[in-house]
Structure formats: C-alpha cells, structure tokens
Design a protein around this motif. Structure first.
Motif, mmCIF file in Angstrom:
data_model
loop_
_atom_site.group_PDB
_atom_site.id
_atom_site.type_symbol
_atom_site.label_atom_id
_atom_site.label_comp_id
_atom_site.label_asym_id
_atom_site.label_seq_id
_atom_site.Cartn_x
_atom_site.Cartn_y
_atom_site.Cartn_z
ATOM 1 N N GLY A 1 47.970 42.983 37.373
ATOM 2 C CA GLY A 1 47.037 43.361 36.316
ATOM 3 C C GLY A 1 47.686 43.538 34.957
ATOM 4 O O GLY A 1 47.006 43.923 34.001
ATOM 5 N N GLY A 2 48.984 43.288 34.852
ATOM 6 C CA GLY A 2 49.640 43.368 33.550
ATOM 7 C C GLY A 2 50.902 44.186 33.522
ATOM 8 O O GLY A 2 51.614 44.222 32.516
ATOM 9 N N GLY A 3 51.170 44.912 34.630
ATOM 10 C CA GLY A 3 52.442 45.607 34.724
ATOM 11 C C GLY A 3 52.481 47.006 34.155
ATOM 12 O O GLY A 3 53.534 47.638 34.150
ATOM 13 N N GLY A 4 51.366 47.516 33.658
ATOM 14 C CA GLY A 4 51.344 48.872 33.121
ATOM 15 C C GLY A 4 51.079 49.907 34.192
ATOM 16 O O GLY A 4 51.115 49.631 35.389
ATOM 17 N N SER A 5 50.810 51.121 33.762
ATOM 18 C CA SER A 5 50.498 52.196 34.700
ATOM 19 C C SER A 5 49.099 52.005 35.268
ATOM 20 O O SER A 5 48.268 51.265 34.719
ATOM 21 C CB SER A 5 50.578 53.549 34.005
ATOM 22 N N ALA A 6 48.833 52.705 36.366
ATOM 23 C CA ALA A 6 47.508 52.638 36.975
ATOM 24 C C ALA A 6 46.438 53.151 36.011
ATOM 25 O O ALA A 6 45.355 52.569 35.894
ATOM 26 C CB ALA A 6 47.494 53.443 38.270
ATOM 27 N N GLN A 7 46.748 54.234 35.310
ATOM 28 C CA GLN A 7 45.762 54.798 34.387
ATOM 29 C C GLN A 7 45.460 53.828 33.247
ATOM 30 O O GLN A 7 44.302 53.664 32.840
ATOM 31 C CB GLN A 7 46.277 56.130 33.826
ATOM 32 N N THR A 8 46.495 53.149 32.749
ATOM 33 C CA THR A 8 46.287 52.184 31.672
ATOM 34 C C THR A 8 45.463 51.006 32.139
ATOM 35 O O THR A 8 44.560 50.543 31.433
ATOM 36 C CB THR A 8 47.646 51.691 31.142
ATOM 37 N N LEU A 9 45.763 50.507 33.338
ATOM 38 C CA LEU A 9 45.007 49.367 33.850
ATOM 39 C C LEU A 9 43.538 49.711 34.016
ATOM 40 O O LEU A 9 42.665 48.916 33.616
ATOM 41 C CB LEU A 9 45.589 48.901 35.189
ATOM 42 N N TYR A 10 43.240 50.866 34.561
ATOM 43 C CA TYR A 10 41.827 51.190 34.785
ATOM 44 C C TYR A 10 41.105 51.515 33.483
ATOM 45 O O TYR A 10 39.904 51.271 33.364
ATOM 46 C CB TYR A 10 41.694 52.304 35.838
ATOM 47 N N GLN A 11 41.813 52.018 32.513
ATOM 48 C CA GLN A 11 41.202 52.171 31.188
ATOM 49 C C GLN A 11 40.851 50.801 30.621
ATOM 50 O O GLN A 11 39.761 50.608 30.050
ATOM 51 C CB GLN A 11 42.155 52.909 30.260
ATOM 52 N N ARG B 1 39.549 40.008 31.759
ATOM 53 C CA ARG B 1 40.823 39.313 31.551
ATOM 54 C C ARG B 1 41.930 39.797 32.488
ATOM 55 O O ARG B 1 42.790 39.018 32.892
ATOM 56 C CB ARG B 1 41.252 39.471 30.090
ATOM 57 N N SER B 2 41.920 41.064 32.819
ATOM 58 C CA SER B 2 42.987 41.592 33.670
ATOM 59 C C SER B 2 42.852 41.138 35.121
ATOM 60 O O SER B 2 43.796 41.276 35.903
ATOM 61 C CB SER B 2 43.001 43.125 33.615
ATOM 62 N N GLN B 3 41.693 40.602 35.482
ATOM 63 C CA GLN B 3 41.430 40.244 36.875
ATOM 64 C C GLN B 3 41.212 38.753 37.111
ATOM 65 O O GLN B 3 41.436 38.254 38.217
ATOM 66 C CB GLN B 3 40.180 40.989 37.371
ATOM 67 N N ALA B 4 40.744 38.035 36.113
ATOM 68 C CA ALA B 4 40.281 36.657 36.322
ATOM 69 C C ALA B 4 41.373 35.739 36.853
ATOM 70 O O ALA B 4 41.136 34.938 37.764
ATOM 71 C CB ALA B 4 39.695 36.097 35.021
ATOM 72 N N ASP B 5 42.583 35.843 36.323
ATOM 73 C CA ASP B 5 43.644 34.944 36.765
ATOM 74 C C ASP B 5 44.011 35.188 38.218
ATOM 75 O O ASP B 5 44.333 34.255 38.960
ATOM 76 C CB ASP B 5 44.885 35.103 35.883
ATOM 77 N N LEU C 1 41.973 36.351 40.553
ATOM 78 C CA LEU C 1 40.865 35.909 41.400
ATOM 79 C C LEU C 1 40.774 34.397 41.465
ATOM 80 O O LEU C 1 40.398 33.831 42.506
ATOM 81 C CB LEU C 1 39.547 36.479 40.857
ATOM 82 N N PHE C 2 41.113 33.740 40.361
ATOM 83 C CA PHE C 2 40.992 32.278 40.272
ATOM 84 C C PHE C 2 42.310 31.715 39.742
ATOM 85 O O PHE C 2 42.412 31.349 38.566
ATOM 86 C CB PHE C 2 39.818 31.900 39.368
ATOM 87 N N PRO C 3 43.340 31.649 40.611
ATOM 88 C CA PRO C 3 44.687 31.274 40.154
ATOM 89 C C PRO C 3 44.754 29.920 39.461
ATOM 90 O O PRO C 3 45.574 29.722 38.563
ATOM 91 C CB PRO C 3 45.501 31.271 41.461
ATOM 92 N N GLY C 4 43.915 28.988 39.851
ATOM 93 C CA GLY C 4 43.937 27.678 39.217
ATOM 94 C C GLY C 4 43.140 27.614 37.935
ATOM 95 O O GLY C 4 43.115 26.574 37.257
ATOM 96 N N GLY C 5 42.466 28.698 37.584
ATOM 97 C CA GLY C 5 41.683 28.740 36.360
ATOM 98 C C GLY C 5 40.286 28.181 36.489
ATOM 99 O O GLY C 5 39.500 28.234 35.540
ATOM 100 N N VAL C 6 39.949 27.643 37.672
ATOM 101 C CA VAL C 6 38.626 27.055 37.883
ATOM 102 C C VAL C 6 37.753 28.046 38.638
ATOM 103 O O VAL C 6 38.101 28.491 39.733
ATOM 104 C CB VAL C 6 38.718 25.740 38.680
ATOM 105 N N ILE C 7 36.623 28.392 38.036
ATOM 106 C CA ILE C 7 35.666 29.300 38.673
ATOM 107 C C ILE C 7 34.570 28.447 39.309
ATOM 108 O O ILE C 7 33.841 27.745 38.605
ATOM 109 C CB ILE C 7 35.065 30.265 37.642
ATOM 110 N N PRO C 8 34.441 28.461 40.637
ATOM 111 C CA PRO C 8 33.442 27.608 41.296
ATOM 112 C C PRO C 8 32.029 27.890 40.792
ATOM 113 O O PRO C 8 31.631 29.048 40.625
ATOM 114 C CB PRO C 8 33.580 27.983 42.774
#
Length: 253
Positions: free
Chosen positions: A65-75, A229-233, A235-242
C-alpha cells in the motif's frame, strides 16, 4: 429485473462495504446509475488498523500500500473513498472497525512482541483470513456493526451487502449483517474475487436467492476503481480492470 422499480426515485439506498473500495468495485456502475434519483450512503465497516507489532501478512499489505504506517495507509484509504464517492454523490459513512489483518485476541504481551501472529485472530491471510472461518471472538461484532449503521439502515429502502464470494472473513461478517434485514437486502457479488471464485451455493439456497446482472456503465466504472490508488495496482497487477457485469442476488423480488 428492472432495478428502477426496486429503487423508486427519492428513496434512500444503503450500500454496506466491508473495506474502503469494495462497494465501488462491486457496485460502482449501479451506484452511478441511481446517483441522480436516490440519496445514497456507503457504510464501510472495516476502516481502521491497529498498532504494531504487526503480523507478516499485515506488514506485506502495508508495503504493497505504499510502505508507510498502518495509520497513514488507512487515513489515505479513507480519503480516497471520500473522493471517489463524491463523484457518485454518495455519502461516506466510515464505521471504524479494525480490518481483519489487525484484530487481536488476548495473549501475553511479551510473547506477542516475539511473534505477533500469536496475538492476532487471523495470523495469516491464506490460511485464516481467506479460509472463510469467522473467529469466535468476532461474532459479537455483527450486532455492533448493525448498531453503528442503524440510522442509515432505518432510512434505506434497499440495503446492499456482499455475498461473500472469495470467503474473506470481513466480507462474511458484512454478509451476516445483511441477514438482519431480510425484507430489504440485496446481495452483490464481490468483484474481482468473483472472477476466480464461485458463490456460496449453500447460502444462496438457504436464502432462496436468484441472480440478475447490471451491465450499464461498466467501462466507466474502471475510472472510479482507479481512484483507489493505494489498492488498484495490487488488485489488478497488469493494470487491466475486467469489464465484467455486476451481479446481484435477491429473494422474492
């Protein structure tokens, strides 16, 4: 089924989302279609994290999710959700329950520092969170969730809840919330997990559910999903959303 018969103009609608993206992932096209006719609330259940020490599964999730703290990610995730829902004229309601990755059980603090997995209800993702077994200590949470969203539920003409495809425990807990509103609940198929997993046929049979599809605006939904943005990559590693139709399940409609 004509969804507009189910959702008359002016009648409030409630989407119950396990996490800060699930409602849009599974229902974004339908939400966009009813945005100008029905006041919409999205109640997201698991919107918070916990303090370290974290399990390996949680640390990996934080790195993704970006490498930050849990609190930062959920914010960040709550902010993303608010931004995306504003495009749908939907009101976000963040209930503040901790994600399964961070829920703890009683255990001596010293041992938990050595091996955090010992202190968590779901120490691993694959063998615990995604196995489909809700921990005994989590079961009272269902009533607490119903209470937390009671005002929004009382107003809603229809309440949308996940069907639990993929058997993530947070999705199953949220599905159980839907059973408390049998006359008003519609279950949605959990996307993208329904691309590789089947519905729980036992649950479908017990509740006499039949399915129907919504395919209007599916292509445009991808833009909304990318707003997480923190989740899409991840969930969809190839960048294609079915561009898959949304699937809904209901009884006696």
């Amino acid at each position: 089924m004509n969804i507009m018969d189910l959702l008359p103009a002016g009648e409030p609608v409630l989407f119950v989302s396990p996490h800060l993206d699930d409602a849009v992932l599974s229902c974004g096209a339908l939400m966009a279609a009813v945005a100008d006719r029905c006041p919409t609330v999205v109640a997201t259940v698991f919107t918070a994290a916990g303090s370290p020490p974290h399990t390996y599964a949680a640390r990996r999730f934080l790195r993704d999710g970006g490498g930050g703290s849990a609190q930062t990610l959920y914010q960040t995730r709550r902010h993303e959700d608010t931004e995306v829902l504003s495009q749908l004229d939907a009101e976000p309601l963040h209930l503040g329950f901790p994600d399964a990755l961070f829920r703890r059980r009683r255990f001596p603090a010293g041992a938990a520092l050595v091996l955090p997995e010992l202190a968590h209800r779901y120490p691993t993702y694959r063998y615990d969170i995604a196995r489909g077994r809700v921990a005994r200590g989590d079961r009272p949470m269902i009533a607490d969730i119903v209470t937390a969203m009671s005002a929004a539920a009382a107003r809603a003409r229809v309440i949308f809840c996940p069907l639990g495809v993929g058997r993530h425990v947070d999705h199953l807990i949220t599905r159980e919330v839907g059973t408390r509103f049998p006359e008003r609940v519609v279950y949605y198929s959990d996307f993208p997990y329904d691309q590789t997993s089947a519905p729980d046929r036992g649950f479908v049979a017990r509740h006499r559910l039949t399915s129907w599809k919504w395919d209007v605006g599916i292509a445009e939904k991808a833009r909304l999903i990318r707003g997480y943005r923190s989740q899409a990559d991840g969930l969809f590693p190839g960048g294609v959303i079915p561009a898959a139709p949304e699937v809904y399940w209901s009884a006696g409609r």
